[in-house]
Design an enzyme around this catalytic site. Structure first.
Site, PDB file in Angstrom:
ATOM      1  N   ASP A   1       7.902   2.040   4.487  1.00  0.00           N
ATOM      2  CA  ASP A   1       8.759   2.964   3.739  1.00  0.00           C
ATOM      3  C   ASP A   1       8.678   4.373   4.328  1.00  0.00           C
ATOM      4  O   ASP A   1       8.634   5.363   3.610  1.00  0.00           O
ATOM      5  CB  ASP A   1       8.381   2.985   2.258  1.00  0.00           C
ATOM      6  CG  ASP A   1       9.458   3.643   1.388  1.00  0.00           C
ATOM      7  OD1 ASP A   1      10.569   3.889   1.899  1.00  0.00           O
ATOM      8  OD2 ASP A   1       9.185   3.918   0.204  1.00  0.00           O
ATOM      9  N   TYR A   2       8.689   4.452   5.647  1.00  0.00           N
ATOM     10  CA  TYR A   2       8.643   5.736   6.331  1.00  0.00           C
ATOM     11  C   TYR A   2      10.056   6.234   6.649  1.00  0.00           C
ATOM     12  O   TYR A   2      10.323   6.735   7.751  1.00  0.00           O
ATOM     13  CB  TYR A   2       7.829   5.618   7.622  1.00  0.00           C
ATOM     14  CG  TYR A   2       6.330   5.597   7.432  1.00  0.00           C
ATOM     15  CD1 TYR A   2       5.734   6.195   6.330  1.00  0.00           C
ATOM     16  CD2 TYR A   2       5.506   4.988   8.377  1.00  0.00           C
ATOM     17  CE1 TYR A   2       4.355   6.182   6.167  1.00  0.00           C
ATOM     18  CE2 TYR A   2       4.122   4.982   8.227  1.00  0.00           C
ATOM     19  CZ  TYR A   2       3.553   5.578   7.117  1.00  0.00           C
ATOM     20  OH  TYR A   2       2.179   5.573   6.955  1.00  0.00           O
TER      21      TYR A   2
END
Length: 806
Positions: free
Chosen positions: A475-476
């Protein structure tokens, strides 16, 4: 039989027994936990200290003189171990030394009663420890881990305050299309900021219940401030007094994640309709301005139920000539959109005569969520001008009947920046959902997730892209608005740069003409071992030419607690987790992710002190624990609970994949992060030397604390931050996004706190500042609705200014 020591000292036996029991309990906890930690390959200190504390406890209860020797040995060994492990780091030493020192102090006070030491030396030593403990506690109220400038910043002093300050609007989310949040005003400066006082306060009356969060940065156009609530109710306020001029309520509803980070502005009267739609699109109808002059200037907004709207900037009345009675349905062409699954949380981007809209989707629920298509609409009529569907680049307009834009592609939920001269708009992209498994991701998802993409403003066609994380399973996504600023080139000239902050704490500096790195970027090997059916990138990009903020590899010694007991439990928990540093892949066993998926940096974005060429950026440092859950077990857990999945914490369904994902913050039993402070900081980076100039922890525990209890203590430990900074010509940095309830002004040259004002509740919005064209006074305004880490909520917009001149 009478005890000779008790007769000699008059000591009550119960006091010695009670202290002995306390040592036994501490020793038992240390020994049991220490044995477990040692079995995991961790430090042997706790086991050894626990055995010694048990011996000391037994001897104190038996009133034996040797008790003090055992306790003193624990104290000396603890000091040596602590200094060897963490040096003189204050917050690291605190849990290691304070409790042991306090026990030793009480042991010294009891020493004469067991004949271990004379009263005078015992009480003298205890007094010294007492003074040291008081001094140690006192040091908790001053900042630690501070980096200061090694030399002064070469810049002219702020000009004296003057009524002839420049007048300019805060027209965009980042003030200008460049997204630097720099205001060229110096009426408020370092010499007078201490005089700031509340100029006006406005209450929106918003519903503060549920999952809504106030993250709004208002805009200011002339003598009016425009703000929105999480349910998209828009207010126009007098810039000098805060008096309401009008209110528009679109009656927007969403079952979750209500957000409105801002509205935008379009001057229809001053902007000709020049947009030419891509081939196959219907051209916007000719613009015929209303005879009554309405909607000559417009407020542009999106809603949490997926509408793009325009209202008259002077009256708040919907602009009938835009879309259908002032509204465009953003769900058109998107296929199935369940309530709450698709809308824009950030302000729409108005550039030239276009409105650019991306979208946010509910993370981690299922494969094939709504498309991440980016669309440009005519700012005059609402007609679609172009679409960028990264999964189908040939589709530049509306999809054919019965079809939709490519589902499940990365979206653009944050705020773009644009360079009108270059004709480029810069999109920070998210990642394809779900976040933590990517075995079936499309080619488009692999190429465009967690990237910066430059599109041609006129046509929407891609000009370049740069990816900040490959095959992102953490989830970057890129959360921050790019900042556009010209930096010094190798030949002494200037280079048009784009500075992109990320959740990873990496800061990328690119040539915004073509996406080429200005600051060196290296591909480095990262941990491997993907879950079955998935794969990993062998390398990831690291911006080695710029500082990295808050992304150091954690070790057992970095584990923390408010006491040695919760610190020991955190050390055990850390050793039980699978962790190989950044990019440790998610798997069927629990893994530690750091930096976490909240950041690093987030949507508040950065600011650039354009006077000095300083990048000002706040961050948060909160790891998460992630575990993939097999599909059968995921479905069983979902069936056993009530309510839907949460996209950001707890169990996420990731329907359509082999796994759900369980993810939570890495916290101690007392509800504080398991790793050492600070948990949030403000950093200044020289964009010419690309070195950190200063760094200070941001925020205290005054309004939070262990077990969720408010401590009331102004200890500047550095708490997670959300929202962004604003810089000014007056040499100031304004920031409100801390866990305590303050708006602060920092010295932009060194990070010193020059002023702070108590807010009604916390804030997690970026302040804006402007000079009123009527009064010529400079105001600093912040939306105050509460922080995510506190249950307190509010509906305030608060403005500050210097006292009026007599």
């Amino acid at each position: 039989m009478n005890d000779p020591v008790s007769r000699r000292t008059g000591s009550p036996r119960w006091l010695l027994v009670l202290f002995g029991i306390a040592l036994l309990l501490c020793g038992a906890a240390f020994a049991a936990g220490g044995a477990r930690l040692a079995s995991l390959g961790g430090s042997w200190y706790y086991l050894g200290a626990g055995v010694l504390l048990l011996l000391a406890g037994v001897q104190y209860a038996r009133r034996r003189p040797s008790a003090l020797a055992w306790l003193g040995l624990v104290f000396i060994a603890t000091v040596i171990w602590a200094l060897a492990e963490v040096g003189f780091d204050y917050w690291q030493l605190f849990p290691r030394l304070v409790v042991i020192a306090a026990l030793t102090m009480f042991g010294l006070l009891l020493a004469p009663r067991i004949g271990a030491l004379g009263a005078k030396p015992a009480y003298g030593a205890a007094g010294l420890l007492f003074v040291a403990l008081l001094g140690t506690l006192g040091l908790a109220f001053v900042p630690h881990g501070v980096t200061r400038p090694s030399s002064g910043i070469a810049a002219a002093a702020p000009a004296a305050a003057t009524d002839a300050a420049p007048v300019a609007d805060w027209q965009y989310y980042g003030r200008t299309p460049n997204g630097t949040r720099f205001a060229p005003f110096d009426q408020i400066n370092k010499s007078n900021v201490q005089q700031l006082q509340v100029a006006w306060t406005f209450r929106t009356g918003r519903d503060t219940k549920g999952s809504s969060e106030d993250q709004n940065t208002p805009i200011q156009i002339g003598d009016t401030v425009y703000a929105c609530t999480p349910h998209n109710v828009v207010f126009a306020l007098d810039a000098d007094t805060g008096a309401q001029r009008w209110k528009f309520d679109p009656q927007a509803k969403s079952p979750l994640w209500q957000r409105c980070r801002g509205v935008s502005y379009f001057d229809a009267a001053a902007t000709p309709a020049t947009a030419v739609p891509a081939a196959g699109n219907t051209a916007p109808a000719p613009v015929a301005p209303p005879a009554d002059g309405s909607c000559a200037q417009r407020i542009v907004m999106t809603t949490i139920d997926s509408r793009l709207m325009q209202v008259d900037a002077k009256t708040g009345t919907p602009c009938a000539g835009f879309g259908t009675n002032g509204s465009v349905d953003l769900k058109a062409g998107m296929g199935q959109v369940d309530p709450g699954f698709y809308f824009q949380t950030s302000a729409p981007t108005v550039m030239r005569d276009l409105v650019i809209v991306g979208g946010w989707v509910w993370d981690n629920v299922a494969l094939g969520e709504p498309s991440g298509v980016v669309r440009a609409f005519s700012a005059h009529t609402g007609a679609l001008v172009w679409a960028w569907d990264m999964g189908n680049p040939a589709l530049t307009g509306e999809p054919p009947a019965g079809e939709s834009y490519t589902r499940g592609t990365p979206n653009v939920w944050s705020t773009p920046a644009f360079d009108d001269k270059l004709g480029l708009v810069y999109l920070p992209t998210g990642n394809a959902t779900p976040d933590f498994w990517g075995g079936t991701r499309s080619k488009a998802a692999e190429e465009y997730s967690a990237a910066v993409v430059a599109l041609d403003i006129r046509t929407g066609r891609e000009r370049w892209k740069f990816q900040t994380a490959h095959h992102d399973l953490w989830d970057y996504d890129v959360p921050s608005q790019p900042a556009l600023y010209d930096v010094r080139g190798k030949d002494g000239g200037t280079v048009p740069a784009l500075i992109q902050t990320t959740k990873r704490g990496q800061i990328f500096m690119l040539d915004r003409r073509d996406g080429t790195p200005i600051a060196e970027v290296q591909e480095k090997p990262v941990p491997q071992g993907a879950a079955e059916g998935d794969h990993l990138s062998p390398t990831q990009p690291y911006s080695v030419g710029m500082p990295t903020i808050g992304a150091n590899k954690l070790t057992e010694a970095d584990m923390w607690g408010t006491t040695p007991f919760d610190q020991l439990l955190c050390r055990i928990a850390f050793k039980q987790l699978r962790y190989e540093g950044e990019f440790t892949p998610p798997g069927l066993t629990k893994s530690l992710q750091y930096p976490g998926f909240y950041g690093g940096m987030n949507w508040g974005s950065s600011s650039i002190d354009e006077r000095n060429g300083l990048l000002i950026v706040n961050d948060m440092r909160v790891p998460q624990v992630v575990q993939l859950i097999p599909r059968d077990e995921t479905e069983r857990r979902i069936a056993a609970r009530k309510g839907g999945a949460d996209g950001h914490a707890g169990l996420a369904t990731q329907t359509g994949t082999p796994y759900g994902a369980d993810k939570n913050m890495f916290m101690s039993v007392l509800g504080v992060p398991c790793h050492m402070p600070p948990y949030g900081a403000m950093t200044a980076i020289d964009l010419n030397t690309r070195q950190i100039v200063w760094q200070v922890p941001m925020g205290t525990v005054k309004d939070t604390g262990p077990l969720g209890l408010r401590t009331g203590l102004s200890m500047p430990i550095g708490m997670p931050t959300l929202g962004g900074p604003t810089t000014t010509e007056g040499g100031l940095v304004f920031f409100a996004g801390t866990q305590d309830y303050f708006l602060r002004a920092l010295d932009a040259s060194n990070g010193d706190e020059l002023w702070k004002a108590r807010l009604p509740v916390g804030a997690q919005a970026t302040p804006l500042t402007y000079v009123s064209p009527a009064s010529k006074r400079q105001f600093v305004v912040v939306s105050v609705g509460g922080t995510r880490g506190s249950p307190d909520r509010g509906d305030y917009i608060v403005a500050y200014a210097l006292p009026k001149a007599n």
